[in-house]
Design a protein around this motif. Structure first.
Motif, PDB file in Angstrom:
ATOM      1  N   MET A  10       0.835  -1.184   0.000  1.00 51.87           N
ATOM      2  CA  MET A  10       0.000   0.000   0.000  1.00 51.87           C
ATOM      3  C   MET A  10       0.876   1.243   0.000  1.00 51.87           C
ATOM      4  O   MET A  10       1.813   1.323   0.777  1.00 51.87           O
ATOM      5  CB  MET A  10      -0.869   0.026   1.256  1.00 51.87           C
ATOM      6  CG  MET A  10      -1.932  -0.997   1.319  1.00 51.87           C
ATOM      7  SD  MET A  10      -2.952  -0.694   2.764  1.00 51.87           S
ATOM      8  CE  MET A  10      -3.879  -2.177   2.752  1.00 51.87           C
ATOM      9  N   CYS A  11       0.568   2.165  -0.838  1.00 50.60           N
ATOM     10  CA  CYS A  11       1.332   3.400  -0.845  1.00 50.60           C
ATOM     11  C   CYS A  11       0.594   4.457  -0.036  1.00 50.60           C
ATOM     12  O   CYS A  11      -0.549   4.304   0.305  1.00 50.60           O
ATOM     13  CB  CYS A  11       1.590   3.871  -2.276  1.00 50.60           C
ATOM     14  SG  CYS A  11       0.241   4.768  -3.012  1.00 50.60           S
ATOM     15  N   VAL A  15      -9.004   3.247   3.897  1.00 50.25           N
ATOM     16  CA  VAL A  15      -8.216   2.457   2.947  1.00 50.25           C
ATOM     17  C   VAL A  15      -8.932   2.566   1.610  1.00 50.25           C
ATOM     18  O   VAL A  15     -10.068   2.129   1.462  1.00 50.25           O
ATOM     19  CB  VAL A  15      -8.082   0.985   3.385  1.00 50.25           C
ATOM     20  CG1 VAL A  15      -7.333   0.175   2.326  1.00 50.25           C
ATOM     21  CG2 VAL A  15      -7.376   0.887   4.725  1.00 50.25           C
ATOM     22  N   ILE A  16      -8.248   3.171   0.656  1.00 50.94           N
ATOM     23  CA  ILE A  16      -8.816   3.408  -0.671  1.00 50.94           C
ATOM     24  C   ILE A  16      -8.519   2.201  -1.560  1.00 50.94           C
ATOM     25  O   ILE A  16      -7.425   1.649  -1.506  1.00 50.94           O
ATOM     26  CB  ILE A  16      -8.205   4.684  -1.302  1.00 50.94           C
ATOM     27  CG1 ILE A  16      -8.247   5.856  -0.333  1.00 50.94           C
ATOM     28  CG2 ILE A  16      -8.868   5.018  -2.630  1.00 50.94           C
ATOM     29  CD1 ILE A  16      -9.596   6.260   0.155  1.00 50.94           C
ATOM     30  N   LEU A  17      -9.485   1.798  -2.368  1.00 49.62           N
ATOM     31  CA  LEU A  17      -9.342   0.648  -3.275  1.00 49.62           C
ATOM     32  C   LEU A  17      -8.891  -0.600  -2.512  1.00 49.62           C
ATOM     33  O   LEU A  17      -7.977  -1.307  -2.902  1.00 49.62           O
ATOM     34  CB  LEU A  17      -8.381   0.969  -4.420  1.00 49.62           C
ATOM     35  CG  LEU A  17      -8.794   2.140  -5.305  1.00 49.62           C
ATOM     36  CD1 LEU A  17      -7.695   2.501  -6.285  1.00 49.62           C
ATOM     37  CD2 LEU A  17     -10.080   1.828  -6.048  1.00 49.62           C
ATOM     38  N   ARG A  18      -9.547  -0.859  -1.424  1.00 51.96           N
ATOM     39  CA  ARG A  18      -9.210  -1.969  -0.524  1.00 51.96           C
ATOM     40  C   ARG A  18      -9.172  -3.315  -1.246  1.00 51.96           C
ATOM     41  O   ARG A  18      -8.367  -4.179  -0.924  1.00 51.96           O
ATOM     42  CB  ARG A  18     -10.229  -2.007   0.607  1.00 51.96           C
ATOM     43  CG  ARG A  18      -9.930  -2.978   1.706  1.00 51.96           C
ATOM     44  CD  ARG A  18     -10.989  -2.928   2.776  1.00 51.96           C
ATOM     45  NE  ARG A  18     -10.895  -1.823   3.683  1.00 51.96           N
ATOM     46  CZ  ARG A  18     -10.151  -1.805   4.779  1.00 51.96           C
ATOM     47  NH1 ARG A  18      -9.411  -2.834   5.081  1.00 51.96           N
ATOM     48  NH2 ARG A  18     -10.146  -0.748   5.560  1.00 51.96           N
ATOM     49  N   SER A  28      -4.210  -0.291  -3.734  1.00 55.19           N
ATOM     50  CA  SER A  28      -4.732   0.100  -2.434  1.00 55.19           C
ATOM     51  C   SER A  28      -3.854   1.158  -1.761  1.00 55.19           C
ATOM     52  O   SER A  28      -2.639   1.107  -1.839  1.00 55.19           O
ATOM     53  CB  SER A  28      -4.839  -1.135  -1.541  1.00 55.19           C
ATOM     54  OG  SER A  28      -5.459  -0.825  -0.345  1.00 55.19           O
ATOM     55  N   ILE A  29      -4.515   2.120  -1.120  1.00 56.63           N
ATOM     56  CA  ILE A  29      -3.820   3.198  -0.416  1.00 56.63           C
ATOM     57  C   ILE A  29      -4.372   3.288   0.995  1.00 56.63           C
ATOM     58  O   ILE A  29      -5.575   3.451   1.189  1.00 56.63           O
ATOM     59  CB  ILE A  29      -4.019   4.556  -1.117  1.00 56.63           C
ATOM     60  CG1 ILE A  29      -3.485   4.499  -2.549  1.00 56.63           C
ATOM     61  CG2 ILE A  29      -3.358   5.680  -0.323  1.00 56.63           C
ATOM     62  CD1 ILE A  29      -3.876   5.709  -3.386  1.00 56.63           C
ATOM     63  N   ASP A  30      -3.489   3.154   1.982  1.00 54.33           N
ATOM     64  CA  ASP A  30      -3.890   3.298   3.380  1.00 54.33           C
ATOM     65  C   ASP A  30      -3.637   4.742   3.792  1.00 54.33           C
ATOM     66  O   ASP A  30      -2.493   5.153   3.965  1.00 54.33           O
ATOM     67  CB  ASP A  30      -3.083   2.338   4.260  1.00 54.33           C
ATOM     68  CG  ASP A  30      -3.475   2.407   5.718  1.00 54.33           C
ATOM     69  OD1 ASP A  30      -4.276   3.288   6.096  1.00 54.33           O
ATOM     70  OD2 ASP A  30      -2.961   1.575   6.492  1.00 54.33           O
ATOM     71  N   ARG A  31      -4.687   5.515   3.943  1.00 56.83           N
ATOM     72  CA  ARG A  31      -4.557   6.925   4.296  1.00 56.83           C
ATOM     73  C   ARG A  31      -3.984   7.115   5.695  1.00 56.83           C
ATOM     74  O   ARG A  31      -3.498   8.195   6.013  1.00 56.83           O
ATOM     75  CB  ARG A  31      -5.911   7.632   4.198  1.00 56.83           C
ATOM     76  CG  ARG A  31      -6.494   7.624   2.814  1.00 56.83           C
ATOM     77  CD  ARG A  31      -5.666   8.438   1.872  1.00 56.83           C
ATOM     78  NE  ARG A  31      -6.401   8.661   0.629  1.00 56.83           N
ATOM     79  CZ  ARG A  31      -5.838   9.025  -0.498  1.00 56.83           C
ATOM     80  NH1 ARG A  31      -4.553   9.223  -0.571  1.00 56.83           N
ATOM     81  NH2 ARG A  31      -6.567   9.207  -1.573  1.00 56.83           N
ATOM     82  N   SER A  43     -21.143   0.897  -5.198  1.00 59.86           N
ATOM     83  CA  SER A  43     -20.903   0.127  -6.424  1.00 59.86           C
ATOM     84  C   SER A  43     -19.786   0.721  -7.272  1.00 59.86           C
ATOM     85  O   SER A  43     -19.344   0.087  -8.226  1.00 59.86           O
ATOM     86  CB  SER A  43     -22.191   0.020  -7.244  1.00 59.86           C
ATOM     87  OG  SER A  43     -22.591   1.290  -7.692  1.00 59.86           O
ATOM     88  N   ASN A  44     -19.315   1.909  -6.922  1.00 62.12           N
ATOM     89  CA  ASN A  44     -18.226   2.517  -7.677  1.00 62.12           C
ATOM     90  C   ASN A  44     -16.878   2.361  -6.964  1.00 62.12           C
ATOM     91  O   ASN A  44     -15.949   1.803  -7.514  1.00 62.12           O
ATOM     92  CB  ASN A  44     -18.507   3.998  -7.930  1.00 62.12           C
ATOM     93  CG  ASN A  44     -17.457   4.628  -8.817  1.00 62.12           C
ATOM     94  OD1 ASN A  44     -17.219   4.166  -9.923  1.00 62.12           O
ATOM     95  ND2 ASN A  44     -16.816   5.657  -8.338  1.00 62.12           N
ATOM     96  N   CYS A  45     -16.785   2.834  -5.725  1.00 64.54           N
ATOM     97  CA  CYS A  45     -15.488   2.853  -5.035  1.00 64.54           C
ATOM     98  C   CYS A  45     -15.313   1.743  -4.000  1.00 64.54           C
ATOM     99  O   CYS A  45     -14.204   1.504  -3.530  1.00 64.54           O
ATOM    100  CB  CYS A  45     -15.266   4.210  -4.357  1.00 64.54           C
ATOM    101  SG  CYS A  45     -16.362   4.525  -2.960  1.00 64.54           S
ATOM    102  N   GLY A  46     -16.401   1.083  -3.614  1.00 66.53           N
ATOM    103  CA  GLY A  46     -16.306   0.002  -2.641  1.00 66.53           C
ATOM    104  C   GLY A  46     -16.342   0.437  -1.189  1.00 66.53           C
ATOM    105  O   GLY A  46     -16.154  -0.375  -0.295  1.00 66.53           O
TER     106      GLY A  46
END
Length: 186
Positions: A1-2, A26-29, A35-38, A145-148
């Motif tokens: 994860m970046c 967590v984006i795009l888990r 995936s990006i862990d904010r 349904s778009n980003c999860g």
């Protein structure tokens, strides 16, 4: 994860509950490569706590939130993961999983002990997660349904499919329009 620095905007609090907004950090888990862990950058947890106090759906319910100290971060991240794991599986599978529920309850109990102050982000997140266990709240939980992301569907007919119409809804509609136009040209 970046990880990278960014602003916590109102869209980042589209979950409708503090616990869901924490899980959505967590984006795009579902895509490990993207995936990006904010919260990988400790300063972002502090910025999140400040923004949740200003922008979050439960801002009136909790006082000004205080981010966890470095030593408390593992407990807070475990709480985040337990929240996401339990509610995502509950929505997807349509029922309880005793192991996931036990993990969530244990993480909430740990957070309530580790973060005894009501204004701590960990304590407030645990309270928010526990309140989502009520049947009426759980029936309204959805996955965008778009980003999860996880969110509460507060629409009258319980048919909302996007966490935020202005962002995810528009992206999905624009994508469908693009593909229809492209197919028509071929």
């Amino acid at each position: 994860m970046c990880s990278m620095s960014f602003r916590w905007t109102e869209h980042r609090f589209a979950g409708g509950a503090l616990a869901l907004d924490v899980a959505n950090s967590v984006i795009l888990r579902s895509d490990a490569a993207k995936s990006i862990d904010r919260f990988a950058v400790p300063e972002q947890i502090v910025a999140f706590a400040e923004a949740a106090t200003r922008l979050g759906a439960e801002r009136g319910r909790f006082p000004a939130l205080i981010a966890p100290q470095a030593a408390q971060k593992p407990d807070f991240l475990e709480l985040r993961e337990a929240i996401d794991d339990y509610f995502r599986a509950s929505i997807t599978n349509g029922g309880d999983d005793d192991g996931r529920l036990a993990r969530l309850l244990f993480a909430c109990g740990t957070a309530l002990r580790a973060f005894p102050l009501a204004e701590s982000l960990g304590n407030a997140t645990a309270h928010s997660a526990l309140s989502l266990l009520a049947a009426q709240a759980r029936e309204r939980l959805r996955i965008c349904s778009n980003c999860g992301w996880l969110f509460i569907d507060r629409s009258k007919n319980r048919s909302r499919i996007w966490c935020d119409m202005a962002v995810c809804g528009n992206r999905r509609k624009a994508s469908r329009h693009y593909h229809r136009t492209k197919e028509a040209q071929e």
